[in-house]
Structure formats: structure tokens, C-alpha cells
Design a protein around this motif. Structure first.
Motif, PDB file in Angstrom:
ATOM      1  N   GLU A  99      32.163   9.478  39.639  1.00 52.92           N
ATOM      2  CA  GLU A  99      31.942   8.398  38.901  1.00 52.92           C
ATOM      3  C   GLU A  99      32.868   8.395  37.710  1.00 52.92           C
ATOM      4  O   GLU A  99      32.285   9.592  36.512  1.00 52.92           O
ATOM      5  N   LYS A 116      32.476   5.894  34.022  1.00 56.68           N
ATOM      6  CA  LYS A 116      31.738   5.046  33.836  1.00 56.68           C
ATOM      7  C   LYS A 116      30.898   3.990  32.189  1.00 56.68           C
ATOM      8  O   LYS A 116      30.141   4.218  31.601  1.00 56.68           O
ATOM      9  N   SER A 131      36.120   4.988  39.731  1.00 60.73           N
ATOM     10  CA  SER A 131      35.554   6.014  40.284  1.00 60.73           C
ATOM     11  C   SER A 131      36.967   6.501  40.466  1.00 60.73           C
ATOM     12  O   SER A 131      38.044   5.960  41.252  1.00 60.73           O
TER      13      SER A 131
END
Length: 190
Positions: free
Chosen positions: A63, A65, A96
Motif C-alpha cells: 500500500e 497511502k 498500491s
């Protein structure tokens, strides 16, 4: 519907908005504040994991973010090599990175780059491959007479650097061995 849509927001759109609903019986008001947020990407609140584990032959999603407004554009590198979408690697719209059919060659340092019209930032983590967990001896179907005991076995191999936990379930519901200790017994062989 009484819906207000604003497209391509600018800072001038910020402020207090008021909806007025009116009919022959009277008039009512409702207020809401619209704040416009703009910031360069930052990983301060949500950095990438420093260590990411992936099973050999399996799939991993790393991920990325960052906090950013507007939504940033994402790119990835492994070491100094820029990554692009391919048969085993895919960069998702949310940033991602997905890698399938993991091999030892996939191990290394991965960096996510995020950029918008306010600035850019990056965050790095290291991917390590582990041996996949496999069931070596699966439970077999058992016919037992009412009132007798039944024993079912499950043996698995796993990466020695990781802990292994066995979870048993009955018809999709996990068995709680502490609550149901009079009916179920778990024997762990090392």
C-alpha cells in the motif's frame, strides 16, 4: 432532489452554503460549510511498512497511502528500476503496488512516489519472500458412531522464521477451544 453539485472546485468556492426548502406551509433552512483542502503529498501520518512479507509463489499488495489534495499521481521503483504495469506487476489507481507469483528476484527495496500540483514525496519499504505455508496432511472424512470420539489431523509446513497458528472451524464458524473444552480438544504436535 435539491442537490447542489460543484465541479472543478477552486478556493473561491469555499464558504457557508445554505439550502432553503419552501412550500405553501412555510420555509426551512439548512447550512453547511465547504472547506477546500490543498496539500502536497506527505507520508508523515501513513508511511509505507518498512518490512513487507510475501509468500513464495503468492501475491502481495504494497500500500501507498499518502495524505494529499488533490489526489496524486503514483509511480514505483524497485531499487533504481522504474516499475511499469506488466504480467506480474500492477500499479492500482489508489497507488498500491500488486505483485503476483512472488520469487526471490522480487525481494528488495520498493519506493512509492506521489506527486500532485502542490509537490511530491516518497516512501520506501523492503519486500522479503517467505516460504509458502502448505497443508501436508489434510483432515479426512470420518464416519463415527454417536457417542464415540473422533480425531482429525492437520499438518502443515511453513517458513521457519514465522509462527504458525491452526484455526479449526465447524460449518464456517471458528471453534473456540476454551469455551468448548468439554467437547473439543486440541493436541499440538511440534
Amino acid at each position: 432532489k435539491g442537490e447542489l453539485r460543484i465541479q472543478s472546485l477552486t478556493f473561491e468556492d469555499a464558504g457557508m452554503y445554505q439550502c432553503i426548502a419552501e412550500n405553501t406551509h412555510g420555509i426551512i433552512y439548512a447550512n453547511a460549510e465547504l472547506k477546500i483542502v490543498a496539500s502536497p503529498p506527505t507520508f508523515e501520518l501513513n508511511p509505507m511498512k518498512k518490512k513487507i512479507l510475501a509468500a513464495k509463489g503468492g501475491r502481495v499488495i504494497i500500500e501507498c497511502k499518502p495524505k494529499a489534495a488533490p489526489k496524486p499521481k503514483f509511480s514505483w521503483s524497485k531499487g533504481t528500476e522504474l516499475l511499469v504495469n506488466g504480467s506480474r506487476i500492477r500499479i492500482w489507481d489508489d497507488g498500491s503496488l500488486e505483485i503476483i507469483n512472488i520469487t526471490r528476484l522480487d525481494e528488495g527495496r520498493y519506493t512509492c512516489f506521489a506527486e500532485n500540483n502542490r509537490g511530491k514525496a516518497n516512501s520506501t519499504g523492503t519486500l522479503e519472500m517467505t516460504e509458502a505455508t502448505r497443508i501436508i496432511l489434510a483432515p479426512l472424512n470420518v464416519d463415527v458412531t454417536v457417542g464415540e470420539n473422533a480425531t482429525m489431523q492437520c499438518i502443515a509446513s511453513h517458513d521457519p522464521t514465522l509462527d504458525l497458528t491452526f484455526i479449526w472451524s465447524l460449518n464456517g464458524f471458528v471453534i473456540d477451544f476454551e469455551k468448548e473444552h468439554e467437547h473439543y480438544e486440541r493436541n499440538v504436535m511440534v
